[in-house]
Design an enzyme around this catalytic site. Structure first.
Site, short mmCIF file in Angstrom:
data_model
loop_
_atom_site.label_atom_id
_atom_site.label_comp_id
_atom_site.label_asym_id
_atom_site.label_seq_id
_atom_site.Cartn_x
_atom_site.Cartn_y
_atom_site.Cartn_z
CE1 TYR A 142 -3.54 -2.70 0.43
CE2 TYR A 142 -4.66 -0.38 1.19
CZ TYR A 142 -4.82 -1.94 0.87
OH TYR A 142 -5.91 -2.62 0.68
CE LYS A 190 1.73 -18.09 -2.55
NZ LYS A 190 0.75 -19.23 -2.77
CG ASP A 222 -2.31 -20.37 -1.04
OD1 ASP A 222 -1.70 -20.45 -0.02
OD2 ASP A 222 -1.91 -20.90 -2.07
CG ASP A 246 -8.12 -4.62 1.51
OD1 ASP A 246 -8.87 -4.02 2.37
OD2 ASP A 246 -7.96 -4.72 0.35
CG ASP A 250 -13.59 -6.91 2.67
OD1 ASP A 250 -13.49 -6.09 3.48
OD2 ASP A 250 -14.13 -6.18 1.32
C1 IPM Z 1 -10.37 -0.95 3.99
C2 IPM Z 1 -10.55 -0.56 2.63
C3 IPM Z 1 -9.31 0.29 2.39
C4 IPM Z 1 -8.03 -0.38 2.22
C5 IPM Z 1 -9.69 1.35 0.95
C6 IPM Z 1 -10.82 1.99 1.28
C7 IPM Z 1 -8.59 2.00 0.92
O1 IPM Z 1 -10.78 -1.47 1.94
O2 IPM Z 1 -10.35 -0.41 4.92
O3 IPM Z 1 -10.36 -2.39 4.16
O4 IPM Z 1 -8.10 -1.27 1.19
O5 IPM Z 1 -7.58 -0.61 3.21
MN MN Z 2 -10.77 -3.53 2.53
#
Ligand code: IPM
Ligand code: MN
Length: 353
Positions: A142, A190, A222, A246, A250
């Site tokens: 990032y 990884k 993975d 990230d 999710d």
């Molecule tokens: C998160 C979001 C952010 C990230 C984006 C919006 C930059 O997806 O907080 O997970 O990738 O960190």
């Molecule tokens: Mn995210």
């Protein structure tokens, strides 16, 4: 006690859900005798519209002054569909994390019995799931340099960089959390391919003897993506780099069936920020239908982790559980019963705390 809280509502449903958290935090202040001062500031697309900058200096100063930051969400579709946009709301979020030194993103996944049937997984796999990710938040791909394009614009590159120090401070948080939980730490990497991942593994291996009560497992990213679905109960504390975190958080956020309820914290040595996991949900913005519970539970995390006030945090979790049991909930989880508005849920929580 007197506490100063920076409020960064941001974009989409951010302002609506933050408004409910404010009602609940005020009610906590009243119940426990705390003086709570809020200072509001701009971030994200809302900040670009007004100042041209997604994380203005004035906002940064407000965050620095506060004991904790309560943040809504960032993101606006008008930027998502324009890959050439010069300033993007997300830049504000990344800059905020970097400038406030929020190197650890703490994202728990746990279940609410009344919502567990909404999980995409079979009941026996998800019942009792309780794990927490520690995602590194201010390093890795990032932020690594160089990044960009060649002169012709036909080749693009990002760089993944980690120092031992960055890995160590994140890993220590994971070890300490594991000591207070079920004493299992999974290092997600990884290492079969990436040099950065090998440094992660080596660093965690070196730290492990300092935490003899914690069992450490090493798994490839993975495989974790697969096992999170197959056997999520196998995990307790997971630590990982920024990009893997990230993606996996999710995935993790939908496992319990309660994405609208999952809070998170981003912490560093000096500053602490609390935010719902769900994001800006632009389709629902301004309609008073968004589920405020993740933000309210983020406020509970704030009391516990920024101000060391467990009873206050517990009071919030308890009233959230009560609202779930009584069906005082928004349309996303009402399931055919009466759906309450965002603002009505906030009022109910504040009154019943
Ligand atoms: C998160 C979001 C952010 C990230 C984006 C919006 C930059 O997806 O907080 O997970 O990738 O960190
Ligand atoms: Mn995210």
């Amino acid at each position: 006690m007197e506490m100063n809280i920076a409020l960064l509502p941001g974009d989409g449903i951010g302002p609506e859900v933050i408004a409910q958290a404010v009602k609940v935090v005020r009610a906590v202040g009243k119940k426990f005798g705390h003086t709570i001062n809020f200072e509001e500031a701009l971030v994200g697309a809302a900040a670009i519209d007004q100042t041209g900058n997604p994380y203005p200096d004035t906002t940064h100063e407000v965050c620095l002054r506060a004991g904790a930051v309560l943040f809504g969400a960032i993101g606006d579709p008008k930027y998502d569909n324009d890959p050439k946009a010069k300033v993007r709301p997300e830049q504000g979020l990344l800059e905020m994390r970097k400038k406030l030194g929020l190197f650890a993103n703490v994202r728990p996944t746990f279940t609410f019995p009344s919502l567990i049937h909404k999980s995409p997984l079979k009941l026996e796999r998800v019942e009792g799931v309780d794990f927490v990710f520690f995602r590194e938040l201010t390093g890795g791909i990032y932020f690594g340099e160089p990044r960009g394009r060649n002169e012709q614009g036909t080749k693009a590159f990002d760089t993944n960089v980690y120092t031992k120090e960055e890995i160590t401070r994140l890993a220590r948080m994971g070890f300490e959390a594991a000591q207070k939980r079920r004493k299992l730490l999974t290092c997600v990497d990884k290492a079969n391919v990436l040099a950065t991942s090998r440094l992660w593994r080596e660093t965690v291996q070196e730290l492990a003897p300092e935490y003899p009560d914690v069992k450490v497992e090493y798994e490839f990213v993975d495989a974790v993506a697969m096992r999170l679905i197959q056997w999520p109960k196998a995990y307790d504390v997971l630590i990982t780099e920024n990009l893997f975190g990230d993606i996996l958080t999710d995935e993790a956020s939908v496992i319990s069936g309660s994405m609208g309820l999952m809070p998170s914290a981003s912490v560093g040595t000096e500053n602490k920020l609390f935010e719902p996991i769900h994001g800006s949900y632009p389709q629902a913005a301004g309609k008073d239908i968004a589920n405020p519970l993740a933000t309210v539970l983020s406020a509970a995390m704030m009391f516990e982790y920024a101000f060391d006030m467990k009873a206050e945090a517990q009071a919030i979790s308890d009233v959230v559980n009560k609202s779930l049991a009584k069906g005082i909930v928004t349309e996303d989880i009402a399931e055919g019963s009466k759906a309450y508005k965002t603002s009505e849920v906030g009022d109910w929580l504040a009154e019943n705390l």
